[in-house]
Write an enzyme that holds these catalytic residues in place. Structure first.
Site, mmCIF file in Angstrom:
data_model
loop_
_atom_site.group_PDB
_atom_site.id
_atom_site.type_symbol
_atom_site.label_atom_id
_atom_site.label_comp_id
_atom_site.label_asym_id
_atom_site.label_seq_id
_atom_site.Cartn_x
_atom_site.Cartn_y
_atom_site.Cartn_z
ATOM 1 N N GLU A 47 0.801 -1.789 0.405
ATOM 2 C CA GLU A 47 -0.336 -0.381 -0.411
ATOM 3 C C GLU A 47 0.975 1.121 0.114
ATOM 4 O OE1 GLU A 47 -2.696 2.774 3.172
ATOM 5 O OE2 GLU A 47 -2.195 0.240 3.608
ATOM 6 N N ASP A 51 0.600 3.740 -2.893
ATOM 7 C CA ASP A 51 0.351 5.127 -2.681
ATOM 8 C C ASP A 51 1.116 6.030 -3.923
ATOM 9 O OD1 ASP A 51 -1.113 7.507 -1.198
ATOM 10 O OD2 ASP A 51 1.167 7.888 -0.824
ATOM 11 N N ASP A 120 -7.081 0.894 0.398
ATOM 12 C CA ASP A 120 -5.960 0.833 1.144
ATOM 13 C C ASP A 120 -5.469 -0.318 -0.268
ATOM 14 O OD1 ASP A 120 -5.452 2.619 2.572
ATOM 15 O OD2 ASP A 120 -5.761 1.323 4.109
ATOM 16 N N GLU A 123 -3.848 0.432 -3.894
ATOM 17 C CA GLU A 123 -3.128 1.066 -3.293
ATOM 18 C C GLU A 123 -1.710 -0.079 -3.569
ATOM 19 O OE1 GLU A 123 -3.327 5.025 -1.940
ATOM 20 O OE2 GLU A 123 -3.431 3.550 -0.457
#
Length: 236
Positions: A47, A51, A120, A123
């Site tokens: 994650e 991101d 999440d 990502e």
């Protein structure tokens, strides 16, 4: 209803079809879908990676799409596209709630429907695709998922909260600001739903919406009001 057990071959096949990406390393896919509630082997690191990749990809796309836009406008548009709410929408489009792996507690509390968990997971999948393939493939996949959202961007409106847009519209028309009121609350404590109305001066129609938070319900009601004015202007 989603399962707490590892994914079956059918689960993987159907998910990869929805993602339009086939993992060479299926372990990366399963790790990307593993919420921290399942234990120490979870998707938090992926994650973190995803991101950064997402922000870079969207920033570059916006840089080229709006060559005359100022830095502040580009930042606003990027924030709109990478926020949790947008990522959760993408997750629902890919039906990630059906395959996300959760611990017993999270599963019982409806974690597979929670925006934060779904966002999440998107990502984490981006990070997993990067490690499974390369930057070029990863960025192309992100741009595929965002194609319609990027194409539909309006530099003046995108990224602004619907409530803010409606408030600005009312001020332009020299009318009183919108009034919001909660009509009803329902559901268990961990899955509350709120019905909210939005009323406008000199507009007979009342705009109602339901969401899992008062703020989201107000935003949805404001969106309905904005649609009303758009249709009124277009004569529909």
């Amino acid at each position: 209803m989603k399962k707490a057990t590892p994914l079956s071959k059918t689960d993987i096949y159907l998910l990869e079809k929805r993602l339009a990406y086939e993992f060479k390393d299926k372990r990366l896919l399963e790790l990307a879908l593993s919420h921290r509630s399942v234990g120490p082997k979870n998707n938090e690191r992926l994650e973190f990676l995803g991101d950064s990749l997402l922000n870079l990809t969207i920033a570059e796309a916006l840089f080229h799409q709006f060559p005359d836009a100022k830095e502040g406008d580009l930042s606003r548009l990027r924030a709109h596209l990478v926020k949790g709410e947008t990522l959760a929408e993408i997750a629902r489009e890919k039906q990630l709630g059906d395959v996300v792996l959760l611990g017993t507690g999270e599963m019982k509390s409806g974690g597979f429907r929670r925006d934060s968990i779904l966002a999440d997971t998107v990502e984490a999948l981006i990070g997993a695709i990067y490690l499974d393939q390369d930057m070029f493939c990863c960025q192309n996949k992100v741009l595929e998922w965002y194609e319609s959202r990027l194409a539909g961007l309006d530099l003046k409106k995108a990224g602004k909260d619907p409530k803010t847009c409606l408030q600005e519209l009312m001020q332009e028309k020299s009318l009183a600001l919108p009034a919001y009121r909660v009509l009803n609350e329902s559901g268990e404590n961990h899955a509350r739903m709120y019905e909210v109305e939005c009323r406008l001066v000199n507009v007979e129609q009342v705009f109602c919406a339901i969401a899992s938070s008062k703020r989201q319900a107000e935003k949805k009601a404001a969106e309905l009001a904005l649609q009303y004015f758009d249709e009124e202007v277009s004569g529909n």
